[in-house]
Design an enzyme around this catalytic site. Structure first.
Site, PDB file in Angstrom:
ATOM      1  N   LYS A  50     -36.821  90.727 101.926  1.00 38.94           N
ATOM      2  CA  LYS A  50     -36.531  91.116 103.316  1.00 38.94           C
ATOM      3  C   LYS A  50     -36.835  89.962 104.273  1.00 38.94           C
ATOM      4  CE  LYS A  50     -34.891  95.159 102.482  1.00 38.94           C
ATOM      5  NZ  LYS A  50     -33.506  95.498 102.812  1.00 38.94           N
ATOM      6  N   GLY A  74     -24.207  99.753 100.528  1.00 42.34           N
ATOM      7  CA  GLY A  74     -25.198 100.799 100.291  1.00 42.34           C
ATOM      8  C   GLY A  74     -25.089 101.964 101.253  1.00 42.34           C
ATOM      9  N   SER A 116     -24.043 105.089 100.735  1.00 44.33           N
ATOM     10  CA  SER A 116     -23.874 106.409 100.120  1.00 44.33           C
ATOM     11  C   SER A 116     -24.969 107.396 100.492  1.00 44.33           C
ATOM     12  CB  SER A 116     -23.813 106.270  98.592  1.00 44.33           C
ATOM     13  OG  SER A 116     -25.040 105.791  98.090  1.00 44.33           O
ATOM     14  N   SER A 153     -36.685  94.592 107.134  1.00 44.37           N
ATOM     15  CA  SER A 153     -37.755  95.592 107.137  1.00 44.37           C
ATOM     16  C   SER A 153     -38.991  94.999 107.785  1.00 44.37           C
ATOM     17  CB  SER A 153     -38.083  96.002 105.693  1.00 44.37           C
ATOM     18  OG  SER A 153     -39.269  96.775 105.652  1.00 44.37           O
ATOM     19  N   TYR A 178     -40.064  92.932  97.107  1.00 40.52           N
ATOM     20  CA  TYR A 178     -39.207  93.530  98.142  1.00 40.52           C
ATOM     21  C   TYR A 178     -39.452  92.844  99.489  1.00 40.52           C
ATOM     22  CZ  TYR A 178     -37.274  97.285 101.104  1.00 40.52           C
ATOM     23  OH  TYR A 178     -36.560  98.019 102.029  1.00 40.52           O
ATOM     24  N   ALA A 194     -40.565  89.886 100.038  1.00 43.93           N
ATOM     25  CA  ALA A 194     -40.036  88.516  99.991  1.00 43.93           C
ATOM     26  C   ALA A 194     -38.538  88.510 100.258  1.00 43.93           C
ATOM     27  CB  ALA A 194     -40.326  87.893  98.622  1.00 43.93           C
TER      28      ALA A 194
END
Lengths: 83, 247
Positions: B159, B13, B15, B142, B155, B157
């Site tokens: 992380k 990831g 980019s 996070s 999300y 969960a």
């Protein structure tokens, strides 16, 4: 460069030396407690080294080799000409 | 091809946003960097075409939730540079909304990429590291994986799961010279703030002891330290980098 079987044999012996195991093995030698005594992480290391050196390995395709010979036979089978 | 003696770093990831900041950091430190994302961006084009980075930058358009594409990406990297010294699991996707109303497909999308995709590439790369007996794996989790956040249950969960993976892998691989850590950023000026309005951002800044949102470079410096030779004893940890917000 030797056959895949002989390359695999070299890789196994190189791994056993690196892991401080007895590298004087035969096809009948067990990989586990009654042989060279590899644990699951050492099996993963051997699997990775075989993949690095030969492009694939028996453990990654679901074959649970229990002896040195099981590993060598996997590469011998790859050498058989297809019909 | 430009010959480089730098480390080989895979950053998923890379980019845009935080991922791009981490890519830039490793390019600045002279390393060879491979990154993947669903599609290219202006930054990817710049790194690909800039003579200063072109020979030590590799990009592939990859959906991290597609195992075959990830297999091909890692193979391309090792075919090009033989080894992988560092893996930074940065790619992630969020679908915000109350869980009770969240479509099943959204749950699958987030788990397939953030968790299953991260586990798969970590598996592939850890095999290369096991073969050599060294390496670093960093996962960008996070603070919402630690504290939770309304509307980000799935999300959060994933992380939290990445932090769990970090602790387990550190125990699994530590004896083989492989260090595994995660970094849990707080609110950055980029991705995590995209769905927040100015009022919410102002409130976050007021509650943050550091008095500002985070920048990608704040996180990149921590990742650089954790993967440097100076880190000889930190593994299995989640480093919270949130300006003191959750202190």
């Amino acid at each position: 460069m030797g056959s895949p079987r002989s390359q695999a044999e070299e890789t196994i012996k190189r791994f056993l030396s690196r892991a401080n195991k007895d590298a004087d093995v035969t096809a009948e030698t067990s990989l586990f407690a009654d042989g060279v005594g590899l644990d699951s992480l050492e099996i993963a290391e051997l699997s990775s080294m075989l993949e690095d050196d030969l492009g694939d390995d028996p453990f990654s395709v679901g074959i649970m080799a229990t002896t040195v010979g099981d590993i060598l036979d996997y590469y011998s089978a790859e050498e058989q000409p297809s019909a | 091809m430009t010959v480089s003696t730098g480390r080989v770093v895979i950053i998923t990831g890379g980019s845009r946003g935080l991922g791009a900041g981490i890519v830039q950091s490793y390019l600045d430190s002279g390393d060879r960097v491979a990154t993947c994302a669903r599609s290219s961006t202006d930054e990817i084009e710049r790194w690909t075409n800039d003579p200063a980075t072109a020979g030590r930058f590799l990009f592939r358009a990859v959906d991290l939730s597609n195992r075959e594409q990830v297999d091909a990406f890692v193979k391309d990297v090792t075919d090009e540079w033989d080894v992988v010294d560092i893996l930074v699991n940065n790619a992630g996707v969020a679908r915000d909304g109350i869980l009770a109303l969240t479509p099943d497909d959204d749950v699958d999308t987030v788990i397939d990429l953030n968790l299953k995709g991260t586990l798969h590439i970590s598996k592939l790369v850890s095999r290369r590291m096991l073969s050599r007996g060294s390496g670093h794996i960093i996962s960008i989790s996070s603070i919402v994986g630690l504290s939770g956040y309304r509307g980000l249950a799935v999300y959060s969960a994933t992380k939290a799961a990445m932090d769990g993976m970090t602790r387990a892998l550190a125990r699994e691989l530590g004896s083989r010279g492989i260090f595994v850590n995660s970094v849990a950023p707080g609110y950055l000026r980029t991705e995590m703030s995209h769905g927040l309005d100015e009022g919410q951002l102002d409130q976050i800044v007021r509650r943050t002891p550091a008095g500002r949102l985070g920048e990608p470079a704040d996180i990149a410096r921590i990742v650089q330290f954790l993967t440097s030779p100076d880190n000889t004893y930190i593994t299995g940890q989640t480093i919270v980098a949130d300006g003191g917000l959750t202190a």
